[in-house]
Enzyme design. Sequence first.
Site, mmCIF file in Angstrom:
data_model
loop_
_atom_site.group_PDB
_atom_site.id
_atom_site.type_symbol
_atom_site.label_atom_id
_atom_site.label_comp_id
_atom_site.label_asym_id
_atom_site.label_seq_id
_atom_site.Cartn_x
_atom_site.Cartn_y
_atom_site.Cartn_z
ATOM 1 N N HIS A 54 -3.141 5.032 5.440
ATOM 2 C CA HIS A 54 -2.314 4.032 4.760
ATOM 3 C C HIS A 54 -1.223 3.550 5.719
ATOM 4 C CE1 HIS A 54 0.602 2.243 2.034
ATOM 5 N NE2 HIS A 54 -0.398 2.100 1.178
ATOM 6 N N GLU B 73 -5.752 -3.821 3.565
ATOM 7 C CA GLU B 73 -4.379 -3.975 3.078
ATOM 8 C C GLU B 73 -3.507 -4.556 4.179
ATOM 9 O OE1 GLU B 73 -3.080 -1.218 -0.302
ATOM 10 O OE2 GLU B 73 -2.929 -0.074 1.526
ATOM 11 N N GLY C 256 -0.294 -0.458 -5.811
ATOM 12 C CA GLY C 256 0.908 0.354 -5.612
ATOM 13 C C GLY C 256 1.834 0.242 -6.806
#
Length: 255
Positions: free
Chosen positions: A94, A164, A232
């Site tokens: 991430h 992302e 998120g």
Amino acid sequence: MIIGNWKLNPDSLLAARQLSRASKKLAGRYRRVKVAICPPALLVGSLTEGSSSGPENFSWGTQDISWHDFGSHTGELGANLIRAVGAELALVGHSERRQAGESEVSVNHKVKAGLKAGLQIILCVGEETRDIHGAYLRVLEQQLTSALAGVNKNLLSNLLIAYEPVWAIGQQAKGAETPEGFWQNALFIKKVLAKIFPKKIALTIPIIYGGSVNATNAESFLLAGAMGLLVGRDSLSAEKFGAIIKIADKLSVEK
Ligand code: PGA
């Protein structure tokens, strides 16, 4: 698959239990969609313990894993242990971990360790900035190539790629990627995957979208070919998360 990444939230066990109950209930209501929650790893054991494991389409994950199985690695959480407490998937790479110093070598070791342990791995990739000349595509290619080097092709059925773009993540974000942008970059990612693995297998790896996903834009990403969403902020509100799951459920009937 709709995955909630709680990050370092909530700040109490009570709130985590409430949110966990609400998320499981949502999954139970919309059974055509796979729903997963990645809370702070510390909570996974306690949230899975005792209570029923939740509906079949619901699973737990972590936001990171160690690439060590055991040994002198203070503060690390091994993939086997994570599985043993009831998690079935894990995010790896991430951008917030990368910003905290995670190297590409470490991401690669973690992908391999997680897959070997039988976890489903959500490999997160994304550029920090977007330039009109397309240099950011080299960043994506580099992240994918290094993260997937030496990965056993027989384990790829447990791999998902989360695209992302870093500039689209979080409260400070400029906003989400456009659905067209997602589609183009997902195509590029598929091309890179097909260079790394045999094409037939590479094209089966699902690509999901993350970065400022909400109930307003979720449908457009799913219609643009996203095989799921990594959420998120809006996974911290049962109402907002529920609205996203409901949209995914509706689309799965229409498809
Ligand atoms: P956000 O976070 O939905 O709050 O932008 C997404 C993520 O970091 O996975």
